[in-house]
Each structure stands twice: as C-alpha cells, then as structure tokens.
Design a protein around this motif. Structure first.
Motif, short mmCIF file in Angstrom:
data_model
loop_
_atom_site.label_atom_id
_atom_site.label_comp_id
_atom_site.label_asym_id
_atom_site.label_seq_id
_atom_site.Cartn_x
_atom_site.Cartn_y
_atom_site.Cartn_z
N VAL A 193 4.25 0.84 -5.00
CA VAL A 193 2.87 0.79 -4.53
C VAL A 193 2.05 -0.10 -5.47
O VAL A 193 2.05 0.10 -6.68
N GLY A 194 1.39 -1.07 -4.88
CA GLY A 194 0.62 -2.02 -5.67
C GLY A 194 1.37 -3.29 -6.01
O GLY A 194 0.79 -4.26 -6.51
N ARG A 195 2.67 -3.35 -5.72
CA ARG A 195 3.47 -4.53 -6.06
C ARG A 195 3.04 -5.72 -5.19
O ARG A 195 2.98 -5.62 -3.97
N PRO A 196 2.77 -6.85 -5.79
CA PRO A 196 2.35 -8.02 -5.02
C PRO A 196 3.54 -8.77 -4.43
O PRO A 196 4.69 -8.57 -4.83
N GLY A 197 3.24 -9.63 -3.49
CA GLY A 197 4.28 -10.44 -2.87
C GLY A 197 3.68 -11.36 -1.82
O GLY A 197 2.45 -11.54 -1.74
N THR A 198 4.54 -11.91 -1.02
CA THR A 198 4.14 -12.84 0.04
C THR A 198 4.61 -12.31 1.38
O THR A 198 5.75 -11.86 1.50
N VAL A 199 3.75 -12.39 2.38
CA VAL A 199 4.10 -11.93 3.72
C VAL A 199 3.98 -13.09 4.69
O VAL A 199 3.12 -13.96 4.55
N ARG A 200 4.87 -13.12 5.66
CA ARG A 200 4.83 -14.17 6.69
C ARG A 200 5.36 -13.60 7.99
O ARG A 200 6.18 -12.68 8.00
N PRO A 201 4.90 -14.13 9.12
CA PRO A 201 5.46 -13.71 10.40
C PRO A 201 6.92 -14.14 10.50
O PRO A 201 7.29 -15.24 10.05
N GLU B 148 0.84 -1.20 0.00
CA GLU B 148 0.00 0.00 0.00
C GLU B 148 0.88 1.25 0.00
O GLU B 148 0.59 2.23 -0.68
N THR B 149 1.93 1.24 0.78
CA THR B 149 2.95 2.28 0.74
C THR B 149 4.22 1.72 1.38
O THR B 149 4.20 0.63 1.97
#
Length: 513
Positions: free
Chosen positions: A494-502, A448-449
């Motif tokens: 901004v807007g770039r997709p990816g993967t998030v994990r703890p 988002e930013t």
C-alpha cells in the motif's frame, strides 16, 4: 401494539453430512428446516400449512452469472415448498442474492405482520453445494432431486436488490468474487493501522480461533473442530493461500448442505396456535442499508458507513445502548467483515461477550445467502435460556455492500413495531462523497490496496486498486512475474508507486517501481 406485535415463535436447523449420492434435494432441505421450526414452535404440520406469508432465501446457484446453474433445482422454490407442506400463502417471494437476506426478510415479515398484512409467516433457506458439487464431479445422477419437482411452475416473485455486485470494469480485473475482493479490504485495514504483515496474520488467526472454539460446541456446525491460531495462520498443503492475506481456513466454507428456517407470527396468532410464551422472542430493532454499490466507489477500503448506521438505527429503534447487548453474532465470511463490523459498532475484537453464537461462516458453515438464518435460529435458543437478555445480529451481502441488523429479546417491546423506511437511510449513504473513477488510466500512480490471487499451484495474478496523480481511482492487474507476486505477500504494498497503462482486452496493467 397489542395483537399485531410480531414475535418469532420457532426456528429449525438441519445439517446433512452423509453420502452425497443420498443427499436431500434443495426442496427437501427447505422442508426439513421448516418442519423443525414448526416442531420447535409446537404448531406441527397443521400450523405450518396455515402460513399466509412465505419468503425463501435465494440459492447461490441463481446468482447472476453463476456457472452452477446447470445443477437441477426448482425454478420456483417458494411454490414448490408450499406444495410440499400443504400451504397456500397469500404472499410468497424468492429473494435476490446477499448474505444480509435472512435478517432483511425477517425485518420485512415483521413489518407486514405489524401492519396487519400477514399473521403467520415462514422464512427459510438452504445451501446444497456440498453434495451438488460432489455429485457433479463424480458424474452422479440428480434424478432423485427432480423426480417430484413440478415442471410448469411460473417464475417466483423476487424481493431485494437484483443488481450485480460489481461493474463490468471491476469484473474484468478480477473483482468479481468474494475471495478476490475481501482481501482488498483486509490489506487496506492492515496498512491503515500500520501493522506488519506477520502481526496482522496473527491478529486475524487469533480472532478466528475464538470463532472455531464456538463452532466446536455447535451441534449444527459444519466443522465441529477447535483450531489454534497457529493452525489457521500457517499456510500448508491443507491450508493453502487463496487470496492474500487469507489462507483457506480464513474463508467461508460454501460447499455445505445446510438449511434453516424461522417462523414469525402476530401475538394474536401465536396465542391462537397455543405457542408457549416461553418460546416467544421479539425483534426489538432493525435496519437495512447498502454502502455505495460498486467496491471502487467506496470512500475507502477500511470502513462501512452502512454497517455503522444500520447498527445505530437498530439500537435506536430498540431503545437501548450497546452496553445492554448480551449476545452478538457478526457476519464473518472473512476476518475483515468482523473487524470492520466490530469497529463500526464500537466493539473490540476480544469483547468478553464474544462476537459469534454459531462459530461463523468458515467453521459453522457459510450456506450461501442463508447463514444469518442459522445465526437467528441459534440466537433464539440462547435468548430463551436468558430471559430479558438482548442479542444483536448483523448480515452482510455482496462485498461489504448490503447490511441488515436485528436486535432480539424475549422481553416484550415497550413500543409498537415501527420499522423506518430503509429508503431514508439509503439516501443518506448514497449522498456520501466518493472518489472519481478512471477506467483507462495512464501514467504515474500508487497502490491504494491490493491482493495476490492463488491457484493450487501458487500465485498467478495480483489485483491492484490504485490512485493516479489526479487522485482518481483505478483497477489494474500487475505483470505475472513470480518474484513480484511473491514479494507482494512479504512486503507492504500500500502506497507503492508505479506506472499504469491500458492493456489488452480492457485490462489495465500496473507495474510497480
């Protein structure tokens, strides 16, 4: 209205540029500014000693979690200053943190005077990190700062909102410093407008070049130097990147030695003290409110409902439109504070009236929580030279969080001073919808930013605010990959997709595709 109408009668500023080893103590800085305000009002030491209300702006070293608290200073600045000027105010307070504080204190003091709870008030603040940090770095003594400081003063009464600016969750991901958070707003604003990174850098630099032109002619400015847009935008050894997209010359300069004070009186007291009417400047309109407190709670990162609504409320109280404003000073810790402030108020960045009377925090100086006291003091002098003109001042605290607005003129108000209870506007803002936050996101998401944080050696960390597939907002860092960090400063993220994990220690990791 009559005798209780509040009026600003004096203002004083002081900038110390000498040897740090001989720099004035914090209390001395406060006293110098207070004495200059009394001199400006023509009331002298006796008038200053007669104050019945005193509000001192909190020092940044007293901010929650500050690592500078070891620098010696009074544990009760209002009481210590009162002793130095021979005053015994009935009401005496020390503020919490926030760059909105001086305007907030003036609004509060004007209200107390209008209600008959005070007749003669002083509000004053200072910053001393310039000399303090140099003394500490060189191993110089602070004995001269503490020699006359009483050691048995009780803690002062505090005023303002004491909450920390961010949550522990935000802080874990680096969202705990202005230089890390304001870039998030800037990058979001650029992406919203669809502007390229080079074009946006140029836009910010041209804005702040105009600010530096004003600072050049301000005798109290920390940097009395006009800087070109090219100089401000170009990253160099002397203008290193701090937090993308801000090189050093786009950041407020905190390490200064500056103080400023304003004296507010009832009309009756001003006449009793013999203050010349051509010194009088009235507070016609004011308002205070905070945006949703945590940065992650905001509706978006390119607007400020509190800036918009405090501006509207202050103009409504003053009974004028924006077209009647002749002089403007928008809070300017970073370009985005000016950009969003102007947008919310309905101003263009190239407004012919200009958007600063001082030169702004990066050039006139960013003395902690006290910058707006300098803008008010400067505004007073300018309005006295333009009888009947109106000046608008905005103050911003924490992270585009706390907002205070004031409208001033030498013209006498047509109506009694009646400040609306800030709680009314605050309830309106607190009721605004905002995204759900997830502290341990896992799976797909998008940026988002963001910002890339630098050390002197170069970039070392990226901070991402993202949304998961359910639309929930999260904070994360990226892997510390040099090529990734470099690319994030040249290509829109901004807007770039990816993967998030703890990740470890409660820190989320976002890996862009």
């Amino acid at each position: 209205m009559g005798d209780r109408t509040p009026v600003l009668i004096g203002a004083g500023q002081f900038t110390y540029r000498g040897d740090p080893a001989s720099s004035p103590s914090p209390t001395a800085l406060l006293k110098i500014a207070a004495e200059r305000a009394a001199l400006d009002a023509g009331i002298g030491a006796a008038g200053l000693a007669a104050i019945d209300a005193l509000a001192v702006v909190g020092f940044t070293i007293d901010a929650p979690g500050s690592k500078r608290g070891m620098i010696p200073h009074s544990n009760n600045p209002p009481a210590n200053l009162s002793g130095r000027i021979g005053a015994r105010p009935r009401w005496s307070v020390y503020s919490e943190m926030g760059g909105n504080t001086p305007q907030y204190l003036i609004n509060t003091l004007a209200q107390k005077i209008a209600r008959g709870e005070a007749e003669l008030a002083l509000t004053v603040g200072c910053e001393f990190l310039g000399s303090a940090m140099k003394r500490a770095a060189r191993g110089l003594s602070f004995d001269d700062w503490t020699a006359d400081e009483p050691e048995d003063l009780p803690p002062p009464e505090r005023i303002g909102d004491p909450r920390a600016g961010v949550s522990p969750y935000e802080a874990r991901h680096g969202l705990d410093r202005p230089i890390n958070i304001y870039p998030l707003f800037e990058n979001a604003l650029r992406a919203r407008d669809g502007r390229s990174i080079p074009d946006h850098q140029r836009r910010m630099a041209e804005l702040f070049s105009r600010f530096s032109e004003v600072a050049k002619d301000n005798p109290e400015a920390w940097f009395q130097v006009a800087r070109s847009a090219e100089e401000i935008a170009t990253v160099s050894e002397k203008n290193r990147m701090i937090g993308f997209p801000y090189p050093k010359l786009m950041n407020a300069i905190m390490e200064v030695d500056q103080s400023a004070a304003v004296i507010v009186a009832s009309e009756a007291k001003a006449r009793e003290l013999g203050v010349s009417v051509d010194k009088w400047v009235y507070l016609h309109g004011c308002a205070d409110a905070a945006d949703l407190w945590r940065p992650l709670d905001r509706q978006n990162f390119h607007s400020s409902p509190a800036m918009r609504r405090t501006g509207e409320k202050a103009l409504e109280m003053a009974g004028i439109g924006l077209d009647r404003i002749d002089l403007i000073d928008l809070y300017s810790c970073f370009p985005v504070a000016v950009e969003i402030g102007a947008e919310e108020l309905g101003l263009s960045l190239d407004d012919p009236r200009g958007l600063t009377v001082t030169g702004g925090l990066p050039y006139a100086g960013g003395p902690g929580n006290n910058y707006v006291m300098h803008s008010v003091a400067t505004m007073l002098q300018k309005l006295r030279l333009r009888p009947g003109a109106y000046g608008l001042i905005t103050g911003n605290g924490w992270y585009l969080t706390k907002q205070s607005t004031g409208i001033y003129s030498t013209k006498r108000p047509d109506a009694p001073f009646e400040r609306e209870d800030p709680a009314i506007l605050q309830r309106e803002i607190d009721a605004l919808p905002h995204p759900e936050i997830v502290e341990q996101p896992e799976g797909r998401g998008a940026i988002e930013t963001y910002t890339v944080v630098h050390r002197r050696e170069g970039p070392f960390m990226a901070i991402v605010v993202g949304r998961d597939e359910a639309g929930r907002r999260f904070a994360a860092n990226t892997p510390s990959d040099a090529a990734l960090l470099s690319g994030m400063e040249t290509t829109e993220q901004v807007g770039r997709p990816g993967t998030v994990r703890p990740g470890p220690d409660g820190i989320n990791i976002f890996t862009p595709d």
